[in-house]
Design a protein around this motif. Structure first.
Motif, short mmCIF file in Angstrom:
data_model
loop_
_atom_site.label_atom_id
_atom_site.label_comp_id
_atom_site.label_asym_id
_atom_site.label_seq_id
_atom_site.Cartn_x
_atom_site.Cartn_y
_atom_site.Cartn_z
N ARG A 44 0.85 -1.19 0.00
CA ARG A 44 0.00 0.00 0.00
C ARG A 44 0.88 1.23 0.00
O ARG A 44 1.97 1.23 0.59
N VAL A 45 0.37 2.28 -0.64
CA VAL A 45 1.14 3.51 -0.77
C VAL A 45 0.52 4.61 0.08
O VAL A 45 -0.70 4.84 0.03
N PHE A 46 1.33 5.27 0.89
CA PHE A 46 0.95 6.45 1.65
C PHE A 46 1.76 7.63 1.11
O PHE A 46 2.66 7.45 0.29
N VAL A 50 5.57 3.51 2.25
CA VAL A 50 4.78 2.39 1.71
C VAL A 50 4.78 1.28 2.75
O VAL A 50 5.70 1.18 3.57
N LEU A 51 3.73 0.48 2.73
CA LEU A 51 3.79 -0.81 3.42
C LEU A 51 4.29 -1.80 2.39
O LEU A 51 3.79 -1.83 1.26
N ALA A 52 5.27 -2.59 2.76
CA ALA A 52 5.95 -3.43 1.77
C ALA A 52 6.25 -4.81 2.32
O ALA A 52 6.42 -4.99 3.53
N ASP A 102 -3.54 -6.00 -6.64
CA ASP A 102 -3.97 -5.43 -5.36
C ASP A 102 -4.88 -6.41 -4.62
O ASP A 102 -4.75 -6.60 -3.40
N SER A 103 -5.78 -7.05 -5.36
CA SER A 103 -6.72 -7.97 -4.70
C SER A 103 -5.99 -9.19 -4.14
O SER A 103 -6.35 -9.71 -3.08
N ASN B 116 -7.15 -2.70 8.74
CA ASN B 116 -7.64 -1.98 7.55
C ASN B 116 -6.51 -1.33 6.77
O ASN B 116 -6.74 -0.49 5.90
N ARG B 117 -5.29 -1.74 7.07
CA ARG B 117 -4.13 -1.02 6.53
C ARG B 117 -4.01 -1.08 5.02
O ARG B 117 -3.43 -0.18 4.42
N LEU B 118 -4.53 -2.13 4.40
CA LEU B 118 -4.35 -2.29 2.96
C LEU B 118 -5.54 -1.79 2.16
O LEU B 118 -5.55 -1.91 0.93
N LYS B 119 -6.54 -1.29 2.84
CA LYS B 119 -7.71 -0.75 2.13
C LYS B 119 -7.39 0.67 1.67
O LYS B 119 -7.04 1.53 2.49
#
Lengths: 285, 121
Positions: A44-46, A50-52, A102-103, B116-119
């Motif tokens: 996920r990108v902030f 990122v969460l990696a 992503d899914s 919910n971190r990946l939403k």
């Protein structure tokens, strides 16, 4: 893994801008200060991190608890979803390949959060002795890399807080014995103040030192510079100037902040950062 | 809980050599909350660290009040920015000392932040 219609990307070596591939499912190479840190798959990108999931193309690292997949070129890759970590975008060097959708990422993570093994190709090969501990420590180190020089957490006067305690630029100059140029720079947050100066000022205003200081006002520009679009320029400026990558980033952000404070605000922040990076080594400019 | 297998919501004071090399981490010790206990994983559990200087409320960070009993001496934020793994072999030792457990609503907020971190929002 079948990416179906969600699959995209240009593969290894494709000409991509950072933003096209700064999205979940992409594997990036990570570097810091000239050193290669490995690979990671973005989950996920902030805005500035990122969460990696740690990733590896090295066959000898295809060990438990990773699972294997293939990138868009068909090259095997190992992924460690249970070692997910936050990574500052300043470490992202180059996009390599899109591996998961992503899914798929969310499905695998949801299974693991329920402590059930998702249906992927888990590696049975146990890790050699010491590998797991070194791996965890290495990625925790990457997580805690905030990109700042060690000991660079300097104090900056917060103009709003200073005024709330009855302070002013004139009072600042008189109390600390500063010339007008230095006073202006400190008042605007372009230059840090020492702990001793802060204590002296706080004593004169009958408040605590913490009541007068705030975050580095150049922090927003520092975070903008953490965009991977700037990575190659930062590395080039670091090599040519002889500064470390952290020093390069801080110096460029501070210089761009000083420029922004003097003219048109945030309208041309990106250009100011480009200019500030070049001036670190091109002294004729 | 005491021992090397935390429960979700447990808080530990983790010395930097339990998670990373000393040269790379600013603070000597960081408060960390367990968000993924991973009971079947013999090596590590998932934690998010609490920062008193680098909160990102716009990214969903959970605000955390001062709680001296948990070793939380300043206001701060639990942040996904600092999600990482902690070694079980260090957990419960002086390098990773159990301090107690978060209570609701903070505990639920931290767990929801993680789950919910990946939403994408």
């Amino acid at each position: 893994m079948d990416l179906g219609s969600d699959r995209s990307g240009g593969g290894v070596g494709a000409a991509l801008t950072a933003h096209e591939s700064l999205s979940p499912g992409w594997v990036w190479s990570l570097t810091w200060d000239g050193a290669e840190l490995g690979h990671a798959l973005i989950a996920r990108v902030f805005p500035d991190f990122v969460l990696a999931w740690p990733a590896s193309y090295e066959p000898h690292e295809f060990v438990s608890p990773s699972f294997t997949d293939r990138d868009s070129e068909g090259t095997p890759i190992a992924l460690w979803p249970t070692r997910e970590t936050g990574i500052g975008t300043h470490l992202l060097s180059e996009p390599v390949s899109r591996v998961l959708s992503d899914s798929d990422i969310r499905r695998i993570a949801a299974g693991l959060d329920g402590d059930t093994a998702p249906d992927v190709d888990w590696v049975d090969q146990p890790a050699p002795e010491g590998f797991d501990e070194d791996f965890v420590l290495r990625w925790a180190e990457a997580c805690f890399n905030d990109g700042r020089p060690l000991g660079a957490h300097e104090l900056f006067l917060d103009e709003r807080r200073l005024k709330a305690k009855g302070g002013s630029a004139r009072g600042l100059a008189q109390t600390l014995g500063l010339d007008p140029e230095t006073t202006r720079a400190i008042f605007r947050g372009e230059v840090a103040v020492s702990a001793e100066q802060t204590a002296t000022l706080a004593e004169s205003l009958r408040c605590a030192p913490d009541d007068l200081v705030g975050t580095d006002p150049a922090d927003a520009l520092w975070r903008k510079l953490a965009d991977p679009d700037f990575k190659a320029e930062v590395v080039e400026a670091s090599v040519k100037s002889g500064l470390s990558e952290s020093e390069t980033r801080l110096a460029a952000a501070r210089a761009a902040y000083a420029l922004a404070a003097r003219d048109d605000g945030h309208q041309r922040d990106a250009q100011k950062l480009h200019d500030a990076l070049r001036r670190l080594y091109d002294h004729d400019d | 809980m005491p021992g090397n297998q935390p429960d979700v919501g447990d808080v530990y004071q983790v010395y930097r050599n339990a998670t990373a090399s000393p040269a790379s981490v600013g603070n000597l010790v960081r408060p960390m909350a367990c968000v993924a206990a991973r009971p079947s994983d013999p090596v590590a559990w998932g934690a998010i660290a609490r920062s008193s200087t680098d909160g990102r409320p716009n990214d969903g960070d959970v605000a955390s009040a001062v709680q001296p009993a948990l070793g939380l001496e300043k206001e701060g934020h639990w942040s996904l920015r600092w999600l990482h793994s902690v070694l079980k072999e260090k957990t419960g030792t002086s390098a990773c000392e159990y301090k107690g457990s978060l209570v609701d609503p903070e505990r639920s907020a931290v767990i929801n932040l993680y789950r919910n971190r990946l939403k994408q929002t």
